[in-house]
Scaffold this motif. Sequence first.
Motif, PDB file in Angstrom:
ATOM      1  N   ALA A   1       0.813  -1.219   0.000  1.00  0.00           N
ATOM      2  CA  ALA A   1       0.000   0.000   0.000  1.00  0.00           C
ATOM      3  C   ALA A   1       0.851   1.275   0.000  1.00  0.00           C
ATOM      4  O   ALA A   1       0.318   2.364  -0.140  1.00  0.00           O
ATOM      5  CB  ALA A   1      -0.942  -0.002   1.202  1.00  0.00           C
ATOM      6  N   ASN A   2       2.139   1.131   0.179  1.00  0.00           N
ATOM      7  CA  ASN A   2       3.033   2.301   0.099  1.00  0.00           C
ATOM      8  C   ASN A   2       3.676   2.460  -1.275  1.00  0.00           C
ATOM      9  O   ASN A   2       4.404   3.419  -1.511  1.00  0.00           O
ATOM     10  CB  ASN A   2       4.158   2.179   1.133  1.00  0.00           C
ATOM     11  N   HIS A   3       3.478   1.510  -2.157  1.00  0.00           N
ATOM     12  CA  HIS A   3       4.266   1.480  -3.393  1.00  0.00           C
ATOM     13  C   HIS A   3       3.433   1.389  -4.661  1.00  0.00           C
ATOM     14  O   HIS A   3       3.895   0.860  -5.663  1.00  0.00           O
ATOM     15  CB  HIS A   3       5.265   0.325  -3.348  1.00  0.00           C
ATOM     16  N   ARG A   4       2.201   1.904  -4.618  1.00  0.00           N
ATOM     17  CA  ARG A   4       1.408   1.861  -5.857  1.00  0.00           C
ATOM     18  C   ARG A   4       1.682   3.117  -6.665  1.00  0.00           C
ATOM     19  O   ARG A   4       1.627   4.231  -6.158  1.00  0.00           O
ATOM     20  CB  ARG A   4      -0.077   1.765  -5.521  1.00  0.00           C
ATOM     21  N   ARG A   5       1.982   2.900  -7.930  1.00  0.00           N
ATOM     22  CA  ARG A   5       2.138   4.038  -8.823  1.00  0.00           C
ATOM     23  C   ARG A   5       1.592   3.669 -10.190  1.00  0.00           C
ATOM     24  O   ARG A   5       1.363   2.482 -10.460  1.00  0.00           O
ATOM     25  CB  ARG A   5       3.594   4.474  -8.921  1.00  0.00           C
ATOM     26  N   GLU A   6       1.375   4.683 -11.005  1.00  0.00           N
ATOM     27  CA  GLU A   6       0.802   4.451 -12.330  1.00  0.00           C
ATOM     28  C   GLU A   6       1.566   3.335 -13.034  1.00  0.00           C
ATOM     29  O   GLU A   6       2.789   3.427 -13.187  1.00  0.00           O
ATOM     30  CB  GLU A   6       0.900   5.727 -13.172  1.00  0.00           C
TER      31      GLU A   6
ATOM     32  N   TYR B   1      11.846   7.077 -12.495  1.00  0.00           N
ATOM     33  CA  TYR B   1      11.947   5.607 -12.458  1.00  0.00           C
ATOM     34  C   TYR B   1      11.848   5.068 -11.038  1.00  0.00           C
ATOM     35  O   TYR B   1      12.373   4.009 -10.728  1.00  0.00           O
ATOM     36  CB  TYR B   1      13.259   5.156 -13.120  1.00  0.00           C
ATOM     37  N   SER B   2      11.204   5.862 -10.180  1.00  0.00           N
ATOM     38  CA  SER B   2      11.107   5.404  -8.801  1.00  0.00           C
ATOM     39  C   SER B   2       9.758   5.805  -8.234  1.00  0.00           C
ATOM     40  O   SER B   2       8.871   6.236  -8.971  1.00  0.00           O
ATOM     41  CB  SER B   2      12.265   6.007  -7.998  1.00  0.00           C
ATOM     42  N   ASP B   3       9.610   5.625  -6.939  1.00  0.00           N
ATOM     43  CA  ASP B   3       8.336   5.973  -6.305  1.00  0.00           C
ATOM     44  C   ASP B   3       8.644   6.750  -5.033  1.00  0.00           C
ATOM     45  O   ASP B   3       9.736   6.646  -4.480  1.00  0.00           O
ATOM     46  CB  ASP B   3       7.563   4.689  -5.990  1.00  0.00           C
TER      47      ASP B   3
ATOM     48  N   TYR C   1       7.755   6.576  -1.877  1.00  0.00           N
ATOM     49  CA  TYR C   1       8.090   5.941  -0.599  1.00  0.00           C
ATOM     50  C   TYR C   1       9.567   5.537  -0.571  1.00  0.00           C
ATOM     51  O   TYR C   1      10.272   5.768   0.414  1.00  0.00           O
ATOM     52  CB  TYR C   1       7.192   4.718  -0.339  1.00  0.00           C
ATOM     53  N   SER C   2      10.043   4.973  -1.658  1.00  0.00           N
ATOM     54  CA  SER C   2      11.454   4.543  -1.710  1.00  0.00           C
ATOM     55  C   SER C   2      12.386   5.731  -1.573  1.00  0.00           C
ATOM     56  O   SER C   2      13.380   5.681  -0.843  1.00  0.00           O
ATOM     57  CB  SER C   2      11.741   3.819  -3.027  1.00  0.00           C
TER      58      SER C   2
ATOM     59  N   TRP D   1       4.789  14.243 -12.890  1.00  0.00           N
ATOM     60  CA  TRP D   1       5.089  13.076 -12.044  1.00  0.00           C
ATOM     61  C   TRP D   1       6.025  13.483 -10.903  1.00  0.00           C
ATOM     62  O   TRP D   1       5.793  13.141  -9.735  1.00  0.00           O
ATOM     63  CB  TRP D   1       5.730  12.022 -12.948  1.00  0.00           C
TER      64      TRP D   1
ATOM     65  N   TYR E   1      -0.804   9.957  -9.918  1.00  0.00           N
ATOM     66  CA  TYR E   1       0.181   8.929 -10.257  1.00  0.00           C
ATOM     67  C   TYR E   1       0.470   7.951  -9.122  1.00  0.00           C
ATOM     68  O   TYR E   1       0.935   6.854  -9.371  1.00  0.00           O
ATOM     69  CB  TYR E   1       1.500   9.593 -10.672  1.00  0.00           C
ATOM     70  N   PHE E   2       0.262   8.397  -7.875  1.00  0.00           N
ATOM     71  CA  PHE E   2       0.699   7.573  -6.751  1.00  0.00           C
ATOM     72  C   PHE E   2      -0.428   7.324  -5.752  1.00  0.00           C
ATOM     73  O   PHE E   2      -1.283   8.179  -5.543  1.00  0.00           O
ATOM     74  CB  PHE E   2       1.852   8.244  -6.000  1.00  0.00           C
TER      75      PHE E   2
ATOM     76  N   VAL F   1      -0.297   6.064  -1.842  1.00  0.00           N
ATOM     77  CA  VAL F   1       0.655   5.756  -0.775  1.00  0.00           C
ATOM     78  C   VAL F   1      -0.035   5.903   0.577  1.00  0.00           C
ATOM     79  O   VAL F   1      -0.469   6.995   0.947  1.00  0.00           O
ATOM     80  CB  VAL F   1       1.876   6.719  -0.835  1.00  0.00           C
TER      81      VAL F   1
END
Lengths: 353, 461
Positions: free
Chosen positions: A115-120, B103-105, B107-108, B154, B185-186, B188
Amino acid sequence: MSTGMLLGYELPEAGLPDPTAFLLAAARKAEAARVHHLVLGDRPAAGPAGPGTPASLVAVSLLAVSTSRIGLVMTAAPAYHEPYNLARMVASVDHISHGRAGWRVITGPDAAADANHRREGVDPVTDREARAREFVPVVQNLWDTWEDGAFVHEKGTGRFIDSGRVHVLDHRGTLRVRGPLNVVRPPQGHPVVLADASDPLVSAHADVLAVGNPDSALTAAQAGGRPRLGVVTPFVAATEERARELHALAGAPVSDPARAVLTGTPGQLAERLGAWFDRGAVDGFTVRFPPPGPDGTANAERIDEFTDTVLPLLTAAGRFPATYAADTLRGHFGLTRPANRLAERLAAGPERD
Amino acid sequence: MPTERQLHLGLMFWATGTHAAGWRHPDARADAAYDIDLIQEVTAEAERAKFDFVFLGDRLASDPSLQYSNPAQISRLEPFATATAMAAATTRIGVVVTANPTYSDPYSIARLLASLDHVSAGRAAWNLVTGADTAAAFNFGREEHWDTAKRYAWAQECLQVVRDLWDSGADAGSGPRPLGHRGTYFSVDGPLDVARPPQGQVVLFNAGTSDQSRELSAREADIVFAGMQPTFALRQAYYADIKERADRYDRADQVTILPGLTPIVAPTTEEAVELYDLLNSLLVLDPEEEPGELVRKGGIGEGHRRNLSSASRVFGVELRGNDLAAEVPAETLAAVSEEGALRLAEITRLTRRTVDGPRRITYGDLVHAAPSELSHTVVGNPEEVADMIQEWFEGGAADGFNIYPAYVPGSVTAFTELVVPVLQRRGLYRKDYTGSTLREHLGLPVPPRRPSPTSAVRSTD
Ligand SMILES: Cc1cc2nc3c(=O)[nH]c(=O)nc-3n(C[C@H](O)[C@H](O)[C@H](O)COP(=O)(O)O)c2cc1C
């Protein structure tokens, strides 16, 4: 294979008042005792135990430049990483630690982390298994995109690399990764990959297997000769009674197929571990220390106690070597440096200059 | 604490040097990219010179074809691993990590930066880039590089979530709190598993040239790593533009604008020019018959090639077939194009060689006349280099510089030992740190933990 038992410490991930100081102290303690490796957890979600330790990559990087012999295993799940990035992270830790890096790959579902890592375009739940199946070999192949010695650094001619010794991977499956990696081939060739023996998605590609409770571990033949690490959680004290108290204060965790919970005096614990090792149930252990308890016992003290009281008994009994026999984590596990399989496979294939 | 405005200095760490042939210098460490001890030593050296930060650029691909034009871009250690090692060897200097959200998100990114801020005790910064590099897409499961609009939309949402995640982490006063972000896009949930960073909000750098990038800089960045503008007037205009945009967000005094600067410095002007010539003499030229499609970085003209054919086209005169060390006849130079004339002035500025003086411009100079996109080069003795720095600083073109070392570690040492004392003597630069976090070096307070973002009160489904 090394003559004595293999030994690693898995450090707690949360609930520490000063995580950085704890990591440094624990690593120095473990290295002074010649423990082979540390495992740093990495759960990208908040848990009930309070603030977590630094992300596994940052933690192992810190320890890489603060220690010199102990192996450093970071944890990462394919669900939350891109293989290109993960390959360079582990390779980089291998470089800065001079060949002491390992990667524990975990693939199980984790709703809070998902649930912390959803992205398009990316849902960690979708394709979880398909990604995990491809992930480890893709990472290992990325480590092989540069052959050993491809960086020639010829000051005289100005040739920086030998472009005949770099390879494109061009993996096209659920994962799609072109390569080459942007890191020189790691000192170990392939940093050590650890996985649960029971994980069908990745265990075939692992160098070292976590086999859970030593009482129910798979045999050496079933492990294909790969090192098997049993998982134990110790509650150790000068008296059996005090050890039981500590165990109770920690919520009295019980043994299950994933680990054995041990309660007792140093002598009793050394006997248990030694007996499993002697009869070949496992090749060594990962000691998973309990999280810091509500009794106020700092986790560092538990690590110190186990290190100071149990290990000397194992050493005296000839079961745990008191010296490091190797300089790299592969060496600690008795593993050799792998050949570059991509170079072998692609020798006649298309190359990029 | 000095009340006058002070310069800010950063060190751009390119292990093989920012000059394409820097690694070939006799004293350069060609394998510096993987020598963590050396990387730590260079960081400590920058700290002894009281630099604000050491800066790690990044690239999410390797391009072996750059080996003669830009070898620093072929490979490097992963920046979070490197920055952690740098922080472990020092106590004051900031460590800046480039991370590309494309190329990342969030939370990371939030978690790694918060972790770095913790292990460095408040010295971390994030250089937010959206990537100019199309090759990265193929390493990350994509068929194409997103266009500028998509990358910045983004990045903007990512940055917002990262900031909210930092504030979601527990701090001394209170526990973690969930986020529940549901955006374009996200998605979280949060909260961050790591405690709120010591700096509250990790320092933010942005580097880019587009309108979108300038707007992001003005609204969000603490430090803008400025791209190179060809004239002083354009540098002033760029500086004024960022400040004006920032003023609209009421934060003009919080944005520090740092262009890149490659100082080629030695005790005397003659020695500095000699060093500049030596480095250029080590460049590997492209074959004259090189076909047209190849685009390199670092050469001149269409295709960025480094040879006399390309120089002939740029200068508009026939240069082919000549010895690079030979002087170019004054009548040839008199016939150059308008653009060529501007370059001749640059060559004179750098080499002190002229069209018709006692020391004349050579054919090699014309081949090496490519302007850098990333940094301004200055060649001179310590006073001359300090003069240039002061002129930009006082002339509304810069708040300081990101120093590009032509080769490692020699160029770092030359700048810290020769130029920094001059800047200190002139009262332009700190003699010691007055704080221990990067925010303190920049004069920025720790922002209060903001109330829960509106997204947190939205239902999670
Ligand atoms: C001075 C400067 C340094 C940059 N450093 C990097 C870098 O290290 N890695 C990267 O991917 N992009 C880097 N970039 C590219 C920008 O971050 C930006 O993503 C790119 O220029 C495209 O955006 P734009 O159209 O706004 O310029 C840099 C740009 C500038 C001007």
